[in-house]
Scaffold this active site. Structure first.
Site, PDB file in Angstrom:
ATOM      1  N   ASP A  25      25.484  49.636   4.146  1.00  0.00           N
ATOM      2  CA  ASP A  25      24.175  50.298   4.019  1.00  0.00           C
ATOM      3  C   ASP A  25      23.652  50.173   2.590  1.00  0.00           C
ATOM      4  OD1 ASP A  25      22.026  52.215   3.981  1.00  0.00           O
ATOM      5  OD2 ASP A  25      22.943  53.149   5.738  1.00  0.00           O
ATOM      6  N   THR A  78      17.012  53.389   7.112  1.00  0.00           N
ATOM      7  CA  THR A  78      18.335  53.147   7.672  1.00  0.00           C
ATOM      8  C   THR A  78      18.353  53.133   9.203  1.00  0.00           C
ATOM      9  OG1 THR A  78      19.398  54.074   5.736  1.00  0.00           O
ATOM     10  CG2 THR A  78      20.688  54.075   7.782  1.00  0.00           C
ATOM     11  N   ASN A 108      13.446  57.635   9.819  1.00  0.00           N
ATOM     12  CA  ASN A 108      14.632  58.490   9.796  1.00  0.00           C
ATOM     13  C   ASN A 108      14.269  59.916  10.198  1.00  0.00           C
ATOM     14  OD1 ASN A 108      16.312  56.449   8.986  1.00  0.00           O
ATOM     15  ND2 ASN A 108      16.472  57.131   6.846  1.00  0.00           N
ATOM     16  N   TYR A 135      29.958  60.136  13.780  1.00  0.00           N
ATOM     17  CA  TYR A 135      29.854  59.811  12.358  1.00  0.00           C
ATOM     18  C   TYR A 135      30.319  60.964  11.489  1.00  0.00           C
ATOM     19  CZ  TYR A 135      28.226  58.434   7.816  1.00  0.00           C
ATOM     20  OH  TYR A 135      28.183  58.107   6.486  1.00  0.00           O
ATOM     21  N   ASP A 165      24.864  52.640  -0.378  1.00  0.00           N
ATOM     22  CA  ASP A 165      23.565  53.300  -0.237  1.00  0.00           C
ATOM     23  C   ASP A 165      23.579  54.677  -0.908  1.00  0.00           C
ATOM     24  OD1 ASP A 165      20.852  53.439   1.255  1.00  0.00           O
ATOM     25  OD2 ASP A 165      21.849  55.309   1.802  1.00  0.00           O
ATOM     26  N   HIS A 194      21.179  55.631  -4.030  1.00  0.00           N
ATOM     27  CA  HIS A 194      20.204  56.731  -4.078  1.00  0.00           C
ATOM     28  C   HIS A 194      20.438  57.613  -5.312  1.00  0.00           C
ATOM     29  CE1 HIS A 194      17.908  56.328  -0.410  1.00  0.00           C
ATOM     30  NE2 HIS A 194      19.009  56.117   0.288  1.00  0.00           N
ATOM     31  N   ASP A 196      21.071  46.993   5.911  1.00  0.00           N
ATOM     32  CA  ASP A 196      19.853  47.412   6.616  1.00  0.00           C
ATOM     33  C   ASP A 196      18.606  47.275   5.753  1.00  0.00           C
ATOM     34  OD1 ASP A 196      20.960  49.370   4.978  1.00  0.00           O
ATOM     35  OD2 ASP A 196      20.515  51.038   6.329  1.00  0.00           O
ATOM     36  N   HIS A 197      18.787  47.273   4.435  1.00  0.00           N
ATOM     37  CA  HIS A 197      17.650  47.226   3.494  1.00  0.00           C
ATOM     38  C   HIS A 197      18.238  47.143   2.105  1.00  0.00           C
ATOM     39  CE1 HIS A 197      18.874  51.280   2.631  1.00  0.00           C
ATOM     40  NE2 HIS A 197      18.786  51.566   3.925  1.00  0.00           N
ATOM     41  N   HIS A 203      14.381  53.460  -0.685  1.00  0.00           N
ATOM     42  CA  HIS A 203      13.996  52.333   0.175  1.00  0.00           C
ATOM     43  C   HIS A 203      13.074  52.873   1.244  1.00  0.00           C
ATOM     44  CE1 HIS A 203      16.894  53.851   3.123  1.00  0.00           C
ATOM     45  NE2 HIS A 203      17.656  54.123   2.072  1.00  0.00           N
TER      46      HIS A 203
HETATM   47 ZN   LIG Z   1      20.281  52.497   4.865  1.00  0.00          ZN
END
Ligand SMILES: [Zn+2]
Length: 421
Positions: free
Chosen positions: A46, A81, A102, A177, A213, A217, A258-259, A358
């Site tokens: 991620d 995401t 999201n 998760y 990720d 952030h 994903d990005h 993102h």
């Molecule tokens: Zn993501």
């Protein structure tokens, strides 16, 4: 008995020495003698921006890219995401598969808000994930996390007020998760599944790493913390590759993100500039999605639908076509997009910060995603820039599933680089 076991132990040691590197990971002879069909493993890192590969800290990814295929991959819009993970396993853009952010709302379910913890199937049912297609074709699947893999896909509510659903399908093996499950445990879980007898072993697996990720952030993409996180995840993938080799398990690895990630700061913020009582905000940040409150439409439109520095706003039906976004009923009436590195805010920040975000233009270099594929199915080569809607068609090829014509992508970028099976 002691004598017999000594002979057996000596024979086992000789066998291990004869055919093992490294010896500690050599599987028992019963496994060695078995010809294993290849497993397809889809790995998401991620928030791994494509250019992190150039930082010199990812030897495993660099080696896999040199052995297989790689190329710049564009995420779908918005570069968030959940929309992109669902695109990667459905082959559809968010506007069609329904995970349009999201965070989102649905007029058919008033009072409910989708968040990354939402597993009610109606949010997800518009597009079939590849693990469901694989299970229907008799291919066993297992997911060590993937957005949506915990959803009973396709099920319908029987008593929605009680959260009761009937039917639906999940991967054969799946885990709820939990960020506290560390990366070593995630890799070990995949390897443990592949140690099973063939009848119970998955042939399609997903593996998800959130750390790059999360750190991106918190500290921004240019931070030493992100470089360290990229190195750590690379080492975990190295452990996976070593474990597969020790099991003599052929594997087609498809490694994606994903990005990307863009550096944000308290010095690059765009106030929405609307009275609080004029709008209902779904989400703000790299983009803002909002609905004017009744009677406030003209005020909101006259404030937002005009030129702004570092931001553009549209009515949902007028978002430029290249974003392929705006037709889904879950998209708010007004949509504003910031330039990369800028943030749309309701309130000005009160402390200085440098962080990462993102969600921006999916064609910006800051949002560029990782793509590497390696294994027996792949020749060596590079692919020109392609959209991530093409990943599911590639996975279908690897699993021997027939192409679907209702997807937004196809396997064209990869065809010349696939070996005949
Ligand atoms: Zn993501």
């Amino acid at each position: 008995m002691r004598w017999t076991s000594r002979i057996a132990a000596a024979a086992l040691v000789a066998l291990l020495q004869a055919c093992a590197t490294p010896p500690a990971r050599t599987p028992p002879p019963a496994v060695l003698s078995e010809a294993r069909p290849p497993v397809t493993i889809l790995i998401s890192i991620d928030g791994f921006r494509a250019d992190y590969l150039q930082r010199g800290v990812t030897p495993t990814l660099t080696r896999l890219a040199a052995q297989g295929i790689t190329g710049p991959m564009r995420p779908s819009f918005p570069s968030k995401t959940f929309p992109n993970h669902w695109t990667l396993v459905t082959g559809m853009v968010p506007d069609r598969h329904g995970i349009v952010g999201n965070r989102m709302e649905d007029a058919g379910h008033p009072g409910e808000t989708f968040t990354t913890a939402s597993d009610a199937p109606y949010w997800w049912n518009a597009a079939q994930p590849i693990w469901v297609a694989a299970e229907q074709a008799g291919i066993r699947t297992g997911t060590v996390f993937w957005p949506g893999a915990n959803v009973a896909w396709g099920s319908r509510a029987t008593r929605p007020d009680h959260g009761d659903y009937a039917g639906g399908a999940r991967p054969h093996d799946w885990l709820q998760y939990n960020q506290a499950v560390n990366d070593t445990q995630r890799v070990d879980t995949v390897l443990d599944w592949l140690r099973r007898p063939q009848a119970n072993r998955p042939r399609f697996v997903t593996l998800y790493f959130d750390r790059v990720d999360t750190v991106g952030h918190a500290h921004g993409p240019n931070s030493p913390e992100v470089t360290r996180a990229a190195a750590e995840v690379d080492a975990q993938i190295g452990t996976l590759v070593d474990g597969l080799a020790a099991l003599r398990q052929p594997a087609n690895l498809v490694i994606v993100s994903d990005h990307g990630m863009s550096e944000t700061s308290d010095t690059r913020v765009i106030p929405l500039g609307l009275p609080k009582d004029s709008y209902h905000l779904i989400e703000a940040g790299p983009f803002a999605a909002l609905d004017p409150l009744p009677g406030k439409e003209a005020l909101v439109e006259s404030t937002l639908l005009k030129p702004h520095p570092h931001m553009a706003c549209w009515r949902k039906g007028e978002i430029p076509a290249r974003f392929r976004y705006g037709g889904n009923p879950r998209i708010a009436a007004i949509f504003c997009l910031a330039e990369p590195r800028w943030m749309i805010v309701e309130k000005l920040p009160d402390v200085p910060y440098t962080r990462g975000e993102h969600g921006y233009d999916n064609q910006s270099s800051d949002m560029a995603a990782l793509f590497i594929a390696a294994g027996p199915a792949f020749r060596h080569g590079t692919v020109p820039a392609f959209d991530n809607v093409d990943v599911t068609p590639l996975l279908r090829d690897l699993l021997g599933l027939p192409p679907r014509t209702d997807m937004d992508g196809d396997d064209a970028p990869f065809r010349a680089l696939l070996r005949p099976s």
